[in-house]
Design an enzyme around this catalytic site. Structure first.
Site, PDB file in Angstrom:
ATOM      1  N   HIS A 248     -39.035 -36.535   4.724  1.00 53.37           N
ATOM      2  CA  HIS A 248     -39.262 -36.892   3.327  1.00 53.37           C
ATOM      3  C   HIS A 248     -40.256 -35.948   2.648  1.00 53.37           C
ATOM      4  O   HIS A 248     -41.225 -35.495   3.243  1.00 53.37           O
ATOM      5  CB  HIS A 248     -39.765 -38.334   3.219  1.00 53.37           C
ATOM      6  N   ASP A 249     -39.956 -35.619   1.399  1.00 42.10           N
ATOM      7  CA  ASP A 249     -40.848 -34.880   0.499  1.00 42.10           C
ATOM      8  C   ASP A 249     -41.053 -33.425   0.902  1.00 42.10           C
ATOM      9  O   ASP A 249     -41.954 -32.758   0.377  1.00 42.10           O
ATOM     10  CB  ASP A 249     -42.211 -35.580   0.384  1.00 42.10           C
TER      11      ASP A 249
ATOM     12  N   GLY B   2     -43.128 -34.904   7.216  1.00 46.94           N
ATOM     13  CA  GLY B   2     -43.148 -35.127   5.776  1.00 46.94           C
ATOM     14  C   GLY B   2     -44.057 -34.163   5.029  1.00 46.94           C
ATOM     15  O   GLY B   2     -45.066 -33.696   5.548  1.00 46.94           O
TER      16      GLY B   2
END
Length: 266
Positions: A121-122, A139
């Site tokens: 994520h991200d 992340g």
């Protein structure tokens, strides 16, 4: 024309461009957008609010855009954006963003993600990046253009990987890697410049020579890093690759800068 296998599932709301191919047993979620010429082989799953750019080729058992592996994620609307001309091989996983990272994971153009690579994520991935088999990004990792992440490597959350950097296979990277740098080991240390990559991309000998001199000065034992940064910035102010490194080190990363071992800094 699109070519959808009878066993594929295209949920209502999905948007498919021209000349899209969706292979057997693949699933395309309701919020997914596939650009022109995208090709999904068999058993590909794409979900969430995910955009896949034109001419991207995704191989079997890839899992793209499903819920991030973050206990803080509470179902907030987040996105995954994948650029054009990417190759995403078998068992690759890519997750959308979270509230703590701007709700967006972004992958650039002309990248290669080999078998089992993971984009958490991200993450923010620029163009022409390569993740070799089973390379893993935690992340919030950022990866600059033309960087290569070696097989079985693991990159700690919030680490920045500079443009044209090379991470050796099976490296554990917990610190930022300067542009054009090479790191190896567990935990990884800076082992020099990515000279092979620079030569392959046509960087001239004069620029490479300047980069090597700047590298030695930046990671010398005399003085502080701040003093060495100032000296190198003044000496090489007209050399853009050297200034890429200076700007990267002076940037707002939350991790330390990966350092060479004493013998490698000489």
């Amino acid at each position: 024309m699109t070519n959808i296998h009878p066993t594929a599932i295209i949920e209502t709301g999905a948007e498919l461009g021209e000349n899209v191919t969706v292979g057997p047993y693949s699933i395309v979620g309701a919020q997914v957008k596939l650009g022109d010429g995208v090709r999904l082989e068999s058993h590909v799953v794409i979900g969430g609010d995910t955009t896949v750019g034109a001419n991207t080729h995704i191989f079997p058992f890839a899992s793209i855009g499903l819920q991030p592996q973050d206990l803080k994620f509470k179902g907030e609307p987040s996105r995954l954006e994948i650029g054009f001309n990417n190759v995403i091989r078998e068992h690759v996983t890519m997750n959308p963003g979270t509230e703590g990272g701007g709700l967006l994971t972004r992958v650039g153009n002309n990248c290669l993600f080999m078998v089992g690579a993971h984009i958490a994520h991200d993450c923010q991935i620029e163009d022409h990046v390569i993740l070799v088999n089973n390379a893993t990004l935690a992340g919030h990792v950022t990866v600059g253009e033309f960087a290569i992440i070696g097989g079985l490597s693991a990159v700690h959350q919030f680490v920045r990987i500079g443009k044209h950097a090379m991470l050796g296979g099976m490296s554990g990277v917990e610190s930022d890697v300067i542009p054009y740098g090479t790191v190896t080991g567990n935990r990884a240390h800076l082992s020099g410049l990515n000279l092979v990559g620079l030569k392959r991309r046509g960087v001239d000998r004069e620029t490479i020579h300047a980069l090597r001199n700047a590298y030695r000065l930046l990671f010398a034992q005399e003085g502080t890093m701040a003093e060495r940064l100032q000296d190198v910035a003044e000496m090489f102010k007209d050399n853009e690759p050297v200034m890429d490194i200076i700007r990267f080190i002076e940037g707002n990363g939350s991790r330390a800068i990966c350092q060479p071992k004493m013998e490698d800094a000489a």
